[in-house]
Design an enzyme around this catalytic site. Structure first.
Site, PDB file in Angstrom:
ATOM      1  N   LEU A  96      -1.359   1.194  -2.586  1.00  0.00           N
ATOM      2  CA  LEU A  96      -1.526  -0.022  -3.377  1.00  0.00           C
ATOM      3  C   LEU A  96      -0.286  -0.892  -3.268  1.00  0.00           C
ATOM      4  O   LEU A  96       0.837  -0.379  -3.228  1.00  0.00           O
ATOM      5  CB  LEU A  96      -1.774   0.327  -4.847  1.00  0.00           C
ATOM      6  CG  LEU A  96      -2.964   1.252  -5.133  1.00  0.00           C
ATOM      7  CD1 LEU A  96      -3.273   1.253  -6.616  1.00  0.00           C
ATOM      8  CD2 LEU A  96      -4.187   0.879  -4.322  1.00  0.00           C
ATOM      9  N   GLY A 141      -2.332   5.264  -2.261  1.00  0.00           N
ATOM     10  CA  GLY A 141      -3.627   4.624  -1.991  1.00  0.00           C
ATOM     11  C   GLY A 141      -4.067   4.789  -0.533  1.00  0.00           C
ATOM     12  O   GLY A 141      -5.267   4.799  -0.239  1.00  0.00           O
ATOM     13  N   ASN A 165       1.554  10.517  -4.100  1.00  0.00           N
ATOM     14  CA  ASN A 165       2.932  10.640  -4.610  1.00  0.00           C
ATOM     15  C   ASN A 165       3.166   9.852  -5.897  1.00  0.00           C
ATOM     16  O   ASN A 165       4.306   9.567  -6.254  1.00  0.00           O
ATOM     17  CB  ASN A 165       3.906  10.159  -3.531  1.00  0.00           C
ATOM     18  CG  ASN A 165       3.687   8.700  -3.155  1.00  0.00           C
ATOM     19  OD1 ASN A 165       2.558   8.233  -3.129  1.00  0.00           O
ATOM     20  ND2 ASN A 165       4.743   7.981  -2.866  1.00  0.00           N
ATOM     21  N   GLU A 166       2.095   9.505  -6.614  1.00  0.00           N
ATOM     22  CA  GLU A 166       2.216   8.624  -7.778  1.00  0.00           C
ATOM     23  C   GLU A 166       3.298   9.048  -8.765  1.00  0.00           C
ATOM     24  O   GLU A 166       4.043   8.218  -9.271  1.00  0.00           O
ATOM     25  CB  GLU A 166       0.868   8.512  -8.508  1.00  0.00           C
ATOM     26  CG  GLU A 166      -0.117   7.549  -7.883  1.00  0.00           C
ATOM     27  CD  GLU A 166      -0.789   8.091  -6.634  1.00  0.00           C
ATOM     28  OE1 GLU A 166      -0.527   9.250  -6.244  1.00  0.00           O
ATOM     29  OE2 GLU A 166      -1.581   7.345  -6.029  1.00  0.00           O
TER      30      GLU A 166
END
Ligand code: CO8
Length: 290
Positions: A96, A141, A165-166
């Site tokens: 994202l 994303g 990996n958020e």
């Protein structure tokens, strides 16, 4: 309408509305600044190339373009398979676009998140055979896009990484990211992977089943084409119904919670503490260059 849509009572609700004249248009090739599609009518296979430098980040504009192209291919009966790849040299997609989540209005954030949902609903629920030809790094994303496909072929380069990996950004992968990962690698591996925000090198990704096959960089696309012909040898209706059986429950969970998911995202991402985390992450990305 495809089998997945027929089997899901809600699935048309999630579709991007394409005007009738636009969706009925049958063109073999289309180009737009961020996405290029080549449909080979002799094989029924389309290659969708992401070409948005520097890193194919998924902005609202990119996602809208992506969904329109996917919708057109989905409606084109001559298209049975889709290969998703990147024209950039080392990046499949950086996920994202962080600038869509940093310092933007709640309205814009909501619109953006709806487009992210739409991208996933269309890809995960596609009736086409979908193969990700991952020819570069694919974090967050980008990983979601990859695991949204039926099969993943990655370039055998230990410098390329893939994963959700958020948490490393101080944000949390929503339940449908989590569900897609669980469906791909199993619960325990997904739990470790998500809590640690782990990015895997290509060989590690193969080991945990996050990708299905590694090949040299220059063979990623040709291997995807070969693999596609094997998948296309299976009768469409049988494969599509099976795919729906495997994915419908996961898709329906988001479809029945879309608005709440958007509200959650907007209230989470606009918090001061989360905005600070994003700023620090952006600064870290910039400083890595120096
Ligand atoms: N969004 C916006 N800009 C980005 C992004 C991104 N995701 N990634 C990189 N950029 C920018 C960089 O800041 C840099 O900008 P500039 O040239 O102005 O300095 C430019 O793109 C090029 O980046 P690099 O120099 O880092 O390029 P490399 O080729 O060296 O590396 C990588 C490519 C490996 C992709 C690297 O850029 C990278 O690791 N990027 C970050 C990837 C990432 O962590 N993405 C997470 C996005 S969040 C997400 O997808 C899911 C969020 C779910 C939200 C849930 C909330 C509830």
């Amino acid at each position: 309408a495809g089998v997945l849509s027929q089997l899901s009572s809600h699935s048309r609700n999630g579709r991007v509305c394409v005007s009738p004249c636009f969706s009925l248009q049958r063109r073999n090739n289309s180009t737009s600044p961020k996405i290029k599609v080549d449909l080979d009518s002799s094989t029924g296979v389309a290659v969708l190339m992401m070409q948005s430098p520097p890193v194919n980040s998924l902005s609202l504009e990119f996602l809208t373009d992506f969904c329109i192209n996917l919708e057109k291919l989905e409606m084109d009966k001559s298209c049975r398979g889709l290969i998703l790849t990147s024209t950039l040299s080392k990046v499949f997609s950086a996920g994202l676009d962080i600038m869509e989540m940093y310092g933007t209005s709640p309205e814009r954030c909501g619109e953006f998140w709806k487009a992210v949902q739409e991208m996933w609903l269309k890809l995960y629920g596609s009736n086409m055979v979908t193969i990700a030809a991952i020819n570069g790094s694919s974090p967050a994303g980008g990983c979601l896009m990859s695991i949204g496909c039926d099969y993943r072929i990655m370039a055998d380069n230990p410098r390329y990484s893939i994963g959700l990996n958020e948490t490393q950004l101080g944000i949390v992968a929503p339940f449908w990211f989590k569900d897609t990962l669980v469906n791909t690698v199993g619960n325990r591996t997904a739990e470790l992977s998500l809590e640690l925000g782990q990015l895997y090198s290509a060989p590690e990704a193969l080991k945990i089943g996050l990708v299905d096959r590694l090949v040299p960089q220059d063979q990623v696309l040709s291997t995807a084409q070969d693999t596609m012909s094997k998948w296309l040898a299976i009768p469409d209706h049988a494969r599509q119904i099976t795919k729906s059986m495997m994915r419908k429950q996961t898709i329906d969970k988001l479809l029945s919670n879309r608005e709440a998911d958007i509200t959650n995202f907007v209230s989470f991402i606009t918090k001061d503490s989360i905005q600070r985390s994003l700023r620090m992450y952006l600064e870290m990305l910039k400083s890595r260059k120096v």
